[in-house]
Scaffold this motif. Sequence first.
Motif, PDB file in Angstrom:
ATOM      1  N   CYS A 185       1.679  22.894  -7.570  1.00  0.00           N
ATOM      2  CA  CYS A 185       0.356  23.507  -7.657  1.00  0.00           C
ATOM      3  C   CYS A 185      -0.820  22.548  -7.533  1.00  0.00           C
ATOM      4  O   CYS A 185      -1.948  23.006  -7.299  1.00  0.00           O
ATOM      5  N   VAL A 186      -0.602  21.254  -7.716  1.00  0.00           N
ATOM      6  CA  VAL A 186      -1.716  20.312  -7.764  1.00  0.00           C
ATOM      7  C   VAL A 186      -1.763  19.509  -6.475  1.00  0.00           C
ATOM      8  O   VAL A 186      -0.772  18.862  -6.107  1.00  0.00           O
ATOM      9  N   PRO A 187      -2.877  19.527  -5.760  1.00  0.00           N
ATOM     10  CA  PRO A 187      -2.994  18.726  -4.531  1.00  0.00           C
ATOM     11  C   PRO A 187      -2.933  17.234  -4.840  1.00  0.00           C
ATOM     12  O   PRO A 187      -3.161  16.798  -5.971  1.00  0.00           O
ATOM     13  N   ALA A 188      -2.661  16.460  -3.814  1.00  0.00           N
ATOM     14  CA  ALA A 188      -2.507  15.016  -3.990  1.00  0.00           C
ATOM     15  C   ALA A 188      -3.828  14.332  -4.296  1.00  0.00           C
ATOM     16  O   ALA A 188      -3.853  13.304  -4.967  1.00  0.00           O
ATOM     17  N   GLY A 189      -4.942  14.876  -3.822  1.00  0.00           N
ATOM     18  CA  GLY A 189      -6.225  14.227  -4.056  1.00  0.00           C
ATOM     19  C   GLY A 189      -6.416  13.033  -3.140  1.00  0.00           C
ATOM     20  O   GLY A 189      -5.735  12.864  -2.123  1.00  0.00           O
ATOM     21  N   ARG A 190      -7.339  12.169  -3.521  1.00  0.00           N
ATOM     22  CA  ARG A 190      -7.685  11.016  -2.697  1.00  0.00           C
ATOM     23  C   ARG A 190      -6.770   9.842  -3.013  1.00  0.00           C
ATOM     24  O   ARG A 190      -6.404   9.615  -4.151  1.00  0.00           O
ATOM     25  N   THR A 191      -6.466   9.081  -2.001  1.00  0.00           N
ATOM     26  CA  THR A 191      -5.762   7.811  -2.162  1.00  0.00           C
ATOM     27  C   THR A 191      -6.520   6.745  -1.385  1.00  0.00           C
ATOM     28  O   THR A 191      -7.195   7.037  -0.396  1.00  0.00           O
ATOM     29  N   ALA A 192      -6.394   5.523  -1.834  1.00  0.00           N
ATOM     30  CA  ALA A 192      -7.084   4.431  -1.159  1.00  0.00           C
ATOM     31  C   ALA A 192      -6.511   4.229   0.233  1.00  0.00           C
ATOM     32  O   ALA A 192      -5.302   4.300   0.442  1.00  0.00           O
ATOM     33  N   SER A 193      -7.393   4.000   1.211  1.00  0.00           N
ATOM     34  CA  SER A 193      -6.926   3.773   2.575  1.00  0.00           C
ATOM     35  C   SER A 193      -6.101   2.487   2.648  1.00  0.00           C
ATOM     36  O   SER A 193      -5.171   2.382   3.438  1.00  0.00           O
ATOM     37  N   GLU A 194      -6.439   1.508   1.823  1.00  0.00           N
ATOM     38  CA  GLU A 194      -5.651   0.294   1.695  1.00  0.00           C
ATOM     39  C   GLU A 194      -5.410   0.057   0.218  1.00  0.00           C
ATOM     40  O   GLU A 194      -6.347  -0.151  -0.553  1.00  0.00           O
ATOM     41  N   ALA A 195      -4.142   0.113  -0.189  1.00  0.00           N
ATOM     42  CA  ALA A 195      -3.826   0.057  -1.608  1.00  0.00           C
ATOM     43  C   ALA A 195      -4.233  -1.258  -2.244  1.00  0.00           C
ATOM     44  O   ALA A 195      -4.596  -1.320  -3.414  1.00  0.00           O
ATOM     45  N   GLY A 196      -4.192  -2.341  -1.489  1.00  0.00           N
ATOM     46  CA  GLY A 196      -4.562  -3.624  -2.056  1.00  0.00           C
ATOM     47  C   GLY A 196      -3.452  -4.207  -2.920  1.00  0.00           C
ATOM     48  O   GLY A 196      -2.290  -3.814  -2.856  1.00  0.00           O
ATOM     49  N   ARG A 197      -3.844  -5.122  -3.788  1.00  0.00           N
ATOM     50  CA  ARG A 197      -2.876  -5.840  -4.622  1.00  0.00           C
ATOM     51  C   ARG A 197      -3.080  -5.449  -6.079  1.00  0.00           C
ATOM     52  O   ARG A 197      -4.199  -5.444  -6.590  1.00  0.00           O
ATOM     53  N   PHE A 198      -1.969  -5.127  -6.760  1.00  0.00           N
ATOM     54  CA  PHE A 198      -2.052  -4.797  -8.177  1.00  0.00           C
ATOM     55  C   PHE A 198      -2.211  -6.078  -8.991  1.00  0.00           C
ATOM     56  O   PHE A 198      -1.535  -7.085  -8.750  1.00  0.00           O
ATOM     57  N   ASP A 199      -3.093  -6.036  -9.954  1.00  0.00           N
ATOM     58  CA  ASP A 199      -3.428  -7.207 -10.761  1.00  0.00           C
ATOM     59  C   ASP A 199      -2.398  -7.388 -11.878  1.00  0.00           C
ATOM     60  O   ASP A 199      -2.620  -6.991 -13.026  1.00  0.00           O
ATOM     61  N   VAL A 200      -1.274  -8.020 -11.546  1.00  0.00           N
ATOM     62  CA  VAL A 200      -0.201  -8.229 -12.532  1.00  0.00           C
ATOM     63  C   VAL A 200      -0.659  -9.122 -13.685  1.00  0.00           C
ATOM     64  O   VAL A 200      -0.437  -8.783 -14.868  1.00  0.00           O
ATOM     65  N   PRO A 201      -1.303 -10.287 -13.414  1.00  0.00           N
ATOM     66  CA  PRO A 201      -1.767 -11.098 -14.550  1.00  0.00           C
ATOM     67  C   PRO A 201      -2.740 -10.342 -15.450  1.00  0.00           C
ATOM     68  O   PRO A 201      -2.704 -10.476 -16.681  1.00  0.00           O
ATOM     69  N   GLY A 202      -3.601  -9.515 -14.851  1.00  0.00           N
ATOM     70  CA  GLY A 202      -4.530  -8.732 -15.656  1.00  0.00           C
ATOM     71  C   GLY A 202      -3.811  -7.722 -16.541  1.00  0.00           C
ATOM     72  O   GLY A 202      -4.173  -7.530 -17.704  1.00  0.00           O
ATOM     73  N   ALA A 203      -2.777  -7.059 -15.987  1.00  0.00           N
ATOM     74  CA  ALA A 203      -2.018  -6.085 -16.768  1.00  0.00           C
ATOM     75  C   ALA A 203      -1.275  -6.764 -17.917  1.00  0.00           C
ATOM     76  O   ALA A 203      -1.260  -6.264 -19.051  1.00  0.00           O
TER      77      ALA A 203
END
Length: 491
Positions: A185-203
């Motif tokens: 029932c729920v649409p996907a919505g917006r996603t980033a055109s380029e996902a980029g890099r997840f900030d592992v040290p920040g997490a």
Amino acid sequence: MTSSKTDARPRAVVGVLAFAGIVAALTQTLVVPLLGDLPRLFGTSASNASWVVTATLLSAAVATPVAGRLGDMYGKRRMLLVSLAPLVLGSVVCALSSSVDPMIVGRGLQGLGMGVVPLGISLLRDVLPTERLGGSIALISASMGVGGALGLPFSAAVAENASWRVLFWVVAALAAVVGVLVRLCVPAGRTASEAGRFDVPGAVGLGGALVSLLLAVSKGSDWGWTSATTLGLSAASVAALLVWGWWELRTSEPLVDLRVTARPLVLMTNAASVLVGFAMYAQSLVVPQLLQLPEATGYGLGQSMLAMGLWMAPAGLMMMVLAPLGAKLTAARGPKITLGVGSLVIALGYACALPLMGTTVGLLVVTLICNTGVGLAYGAMPALIMGAVPRSETASANSFNTLMRSIGSSVSAAVMGVVLAQMTTDFAGHLLPSEGAFRVALLIGSGVGLAAAAVAFLIPVRPAAGADGTDGTNAADRSDALPHLPSGAKV
């Protein structure tokens, strides 16, 4: 960016996401009626059994901002579905547990799924028409109160009349149903055109800082507030937060954009969120104890666990009933005013408790007033946050705001625990919180509500011309942009 706004079925979307919020809140309150029996059920100490609650708190604190950032990068619906998986698995692990260790693991897994609410609220901005956004945000925010309201009497009734394992099987089934409904029932919505890099040290840095802070806050009364462990964890959390902040300002793709977070609107909304979280949680600790203490104390009302849950339930439902009113107030006057008014109502509820705490009906009135304020405030905070950040950071900003509320709740638990533990009276050889302790706790709650209102009314929001919910840096650069308000709405 890609969007499914035109494909959204608003009522179905909001209904499913509100149901997800109810299940998440139900999960958090599920173990409250079991806490007294856990040491006996698992043959362990009360201190070890308390980790059944602490584990969920810690894992949720770490997972919520991470889920928000991943939702912005890879899609909010996708991360919502991913978050439901540990909720189902953790519930199954808890249902099958025969000792406290796997129960703690299962509760930790359940905590990993607590990002579903901020993810759901953020998804609304992508998939709903602008004119429906304000009311939908308020409704989903209120769903947490409904889940909490249903959780206590449901858990108490099951615990008294069936196996406690049924509670976790029910949650596992409900979370699985939520996943199916989200997928259908729920649409996907917006996603980033380029996902980029997840900030592992920040997490990792934020996770370490939060675990240290919340452990010190939640276990300080057990370990001793001046013990080496508590002080060491507190110092470690401060040091970790400083290093984390330095890293987040240095990296090009941070877990949390501190430059946006430091903008006055976002910063002060988060500050108000900490205070509202404190005030919200305080009454949920004080009122149940007053209801359940023996009448012979002179101030306790002698209610059973089930009766206490039933007396508390209408207050949570009030949050859902008041959601449309909060949305109308926000549309007319702006979310800043709704947040301030909600905080004042919370303070009023605590003030009313002082003369009304002697009867069950009086405490029911108190909880109704307090939760009316909580419902107004909780519906306004995401609207303020989403109006100040670009769409590419909606989920992470909402998740960070949710984290601020959780920190407020954790500090509230510690402060109220100290007050009720230090001001005691002897009753039949047992130390119980005194009537004076409850009055002090209620006065603290009222004061914090007033402080939240003061911060809310100082939030620097200006009328937003043409706030149509468009994307990009405009919303972030213009801190007063409120995407769900009609053009020219007063704030």
